[in-house]
Motif scaffolding. Structure first.
Motif, PDB file in Angstrom:
ATOM      1  N   GLY A  87     -31.397 -20.457  23.868  1.00 11.33           N
ATOM      2  CA  GLY A  87     -32.569 -20.745  24.056  1.00 11.33           C
ATOM      3  C   GLY A  87     -33.450 -20.461  22.743  1.00 11.33           C
ATOM      4  O   GLY A  87     -33.102 -19.995  21.858  1.00 11.33           O
ATOM      5  N   VAL A  88     -34.565 -20.633  23.036  1.00 11.46           N
ATOM      6  CA  VAL A  88     -36.082 -20.567  22.145  1.00 11.46           C
ATOM      7  C   VAL A  88     -36.826 -19.587  22.691  1.00 11.46           C
ATOM      8  O   VAL A  88     -37.303 -19.949  24.001  1.00 11.46           O
ATOM      9  N   PRO A  89     -37.276 -18.439  22.235  1.00 13.58           N
ATOM     10  CA  PRO A  89     -36.668 -17.977  20.941  1.00 13.58           C
ATOM     11  C   PRO A  89     -35.204 -17.684  21.155  1.00 13.58           C
ATOM     12  O   PRO A  89     -34.619 -17.424  22.111  1.00 13.58           O
ATOM     13  N   GLN A  90     -34.548 -17.398  19.873  1.00  6.97           N
ATOM     14  CA  GLN A  90     -33.009 -17.048  20.110  1.00  6.97           C
ATOM     15  C   GLN A  90     -32.577 -15.935  21.314  1.00  6.97           C
ATOM     16  O   GLN A  90     -33.013 -14.978  21.047  1.00  6.97           O
ATOM     17  N   CYS A  91     -31.877 -16.503  22.182  1.00  6.14           N
ATOM     18  CA  CYS A  91     -31.367 -15.900  23.132  1.00  6.14           C
ATOM     19  C   CYS A  91     -30.316 -16.648  23.877  1.00  6.14           C
ATOM     20  O   CYS A  91     -30.069 -17.705  23.891  1.00  6.14           O
ATOM     21  N   LEU A  92     -29.235 -15.777  24.285  1.00  6.30           N
ATOM     22  CA  LEU A  92     -28.192 -16.599  24.895  1.00  6.30           C
ATOM     23  C   LEU A  92     -28.422 -16.717  26.404  1.00  6.30           C
ATOM     24  O   LEU A  92     -28.942 -15.700  27.260  1.00  6.30           O
ATOM     25  N   ALA A  93     -28.403 -17.888  27.104  1.00  6.85           N
ATOM     26  CA  ALA A  93     -29.013 -17.997  28.447  1.00  6.85           C
ATOM     27  C   ALA A  93     -27.556 -18.416  29.212  1.00  6.85           C
ATOM     28  O   ALA A  93     -26.557 -19.561  28.817  1.00  6.85           O
TER      29      ALA A  93
ATOM     30  N   ILE B 173     -23.776  -5.126  37.584  1.00 12.53           N
ATOM     31  CA  ILE B 173     -23.282  -5.067  35.985  1.00 12.53           C
ATOM     32  C   ILE B 173     -24.178  -6.103  35.151  1.00 12.53           C
ATOM     33  O   ILE B 173     -24.798  -5.810  33.989  1.00 12.53           O
ATOM     34  N   VAL B 174     -24.441  -7.346  35.782  1.00 12.87           N
ATOM     35  CA  VAL B 174     -25.336  -8.177  35.048  1.00 12.87           C
ATOM     36  C   VAL B 174     -26.761  -7.541  34.795  1.00 12.87           C
ATOM     37  O   VAL B 174     -27.097  -7.663  33.481  1.00 12.87           O
ATOM     38  N   ALA B 175     -27.320  -7.111  35.751  1.00 15.03           N
ATOM     39  CA  ALA B 175     -28.670  -6.775  35.667  1.00 15.03           C
ATOM     40  C   ALA B 175     -28.742  -5.496  34.572  1.00 15.03           C
ATOM     41  O   ALA B 175     -29.803  -5.228  33.948  1.00 15.03           O
ATOM     42  N   ALA B 176     -27.722  -4.773  34.511  1.00 14.13           N
ATOM     43  CA  ALA B 176     -27.759  -3.615  33.793  1.00 14.13           C
ATOM     44  C   ALA B 176     -27.517  -4.105  32.165  1.00 14.13           C
ATOM     45  O   ALA B 176     -28.086  -3.404  31.209  1.00 14.13           O
ATOM     46  N   TYR B 177     -27.089  -5.124  31.665  1.00 17.41           N
ATOM     47  CA  TYR B 177     -26.699  -5.530  30.437  1.00 17.41           C
ATOM     48  C   TYR B 177     -27.855  -6.657  29.774  1.00 17.41           C
ATOM     49  O   TYR B 177     -27.827  -6.948  28.945  1.00 17.41           O
ATOM     50  N   VAL B 178     -28.362  -7.348  30.891  1.00 12.85           N
ATOM     51  CA  VAL B 178     -29.542  -8.613  30.229  1.00 12.85           C
ATOM     52  C   VAL B 178     -30.786  -8.208  30.234  1.00 12.85           C
ATOM     53  O   VAL B 178     -31.170  -7.172  30.769  1.00 12.85           O
ATOM     54  N   ASP B 179     -31.518  -8.795  29.664  1.00 15.69           N
ATOM     55  CA  ASP B 179     -32.932  -8.663  29.496  1.00 15.69           C
ATOM     56  C   ASP B 179     -33.719  -9.287  30.540  1.00 15.69           C
ATOM     57  O   ASP B 179     -34.680  -8.705  31.182  1.00 15.69           O
TER      58      ASP B 179
ATOM     59  N   CYS C 130     -28.527 -26.139  46.842  1.00 14.96           N
ATOM     60  CA  CYS C 130     -28.062 -25.048  45.886  1.00 14.96           C
ATOM     61  C   CYS C 130     -28.777 -24.084  45.325  1.00 14.96           C
ATOM     62  O   CYS C 130     -30.101 -24.280  45.629  1.00 14.96           O
ATOM     63  N   LYS C 131     -28.053 -23.160  44.541  1.00 18.64           N
ATOM     64  CA  LYS C 131     -29.165 -22.119  43.983  1.00 18.64           C
ATOM     65  C   LYS C 131     -28.514 -22.209  42.270  1.00 18.64           C
ATOM     66  O   LYS C 131     -27.253 -22.300  42.241  1.00 18.64           O
ATOM     67  N   THR C 132     -29.282 -21.578  41.592  1.00 15.39           N
ATOM     68  CA  THR C 132     -28.820 -21.167  40.107  1.00 15.39           C
ATOM     69  C   THR C 132     -29.368 -19.822  39.993  1.00 15.39           C
ATOM     70  O   THR C 132     -30.351 -19.624  40.119  1.00 15.39           O
ATOM     71  N   VAL C 133     -28.322 -19.011  39.553  1.00 13.86           N
ATOM     72  CA  VAL C 133     -28.489 -17.772  39.191  1.00 13.86           C
ATOM     73  C   VAL C 133     -28.317 -17.860  37.711  1.00 13.86           C
ATOM     74  O   VAL C 133     -27.502 -18.435  37.060  1.00 13.86           O
ATOM     75  N   TRP C 134     -29.483 -17.227  37.022  1.00 11.87           N
ATOM     76  CA  TRP C 134     -29.565 -17.377  35.405  1.00 11.87           C
ATOM     77  C   TRP C 134     -29.799 -15.741  34.884  1.00 11.87           C
ATOM     78  O   TRP C 134     -30.323 -14.855  35.411  1.00 11.87           O
ATOM     79  N   ALA C 135     -29.437 -15.543  33.656  1.00 10.46           N
ATOM     80  CA  ALA C 135     -29.579 -14.373  32.873  1.00 10.46           C
ATOM     81  C   ALA C 135     -29.853 -14.935  31.473  1.00 10.46           C
ATOM     82  O   ALA C 135     -29.363 -15.727  30.897  1.00 10.46           O
ATOM     83  N   GLU C 136     -30.638 -13.814  30.780  1.00 16.83           N
ATOM     84  CA  GLU C 136     -30.760 -14.172  29.329  1.00 16.83           C
ATOM     85  C   GLU C 136     -30.421 -12.742  28.655  1.00 16.83           C
ATOM     86  O   GLU C 136     -31.234 -11.797  29.021  1.00 16.83           O
ATOM     87  N   LEU C 137     -29.977 -13.005  27.357  1.00 13.63           N
ATOM     88  CA  LEU C 137     -29.731 -11.994  26.384  1.00 13.63           C
ATOM     89  C   LEU C 137     -30.273 -12.070  25.157  1.00 13.63           C
ATOM     90  O   LEU C 137     -30.097 -13.249  24.423  1.00 13.63           O
ATOM     91  N   GLU C 138     -31.032 -11.200  24.695  1.00 15.16           N
ATOM     92  CA  GLU C 138     -31.818 -11.352  23.381  1.00 15.16           C
ATOM     93  C   GLU C 138     -30.998 -10.670  22.542  1.00 15.16           C
ATOM     94  O   GLU C 138     -30.658  -9.591  22.553  1.00 15.16           O
TER      95      GLU C 138
END
Length: 79
Positions: free
Chosen positions: A12-18, A48-54, A65-73
């Motif tokens: 993503g922008v700014p650089q992050c893994l989505a 576990i996800v919540a502990a490691y993502v921003d 439906c639903k979409t669960v998303w996470a972002e890592l900077e």
């Protein structure tokens, strides 16, 4: 008809893994559970996800439906 799950990874922008996971269970909105018993067979994934993502969250998706998303900077050192 079997449930379908879609997984997307992107920069993503700014650089992050989505990471996004969409499934057909829009009626079941996830939340971080209270601590689970030591020998429980489920209940740890989102914790576990919540502990490691921003950031993470849940969005409604079309067709019940639903979409669960996470972002890592990049650059975070306390993970």
């Amino acid at each position: 008809m079997a449930d379908k799950t879609a997984v997307e990874l992107g920069l993503g922008v700014p650089q992050c893994l989505a990471v996004e996971v969409t499934d057909a269970r829009g009626d079941r909105v996830p939340c971080v559970p209270v601590p689970v018993p030591e020998y429980a067979e489920s209940g740890r994934g989102l914790r576990i996800v919540a502990a490691y993502v921003d950031r993470w969250g849940v969005d409604e998706a079309p067709a019940d439906c639903k979409t669960v998303w996470a972002e890592l900077e990049p650059g975070r050192v306390d993970r």
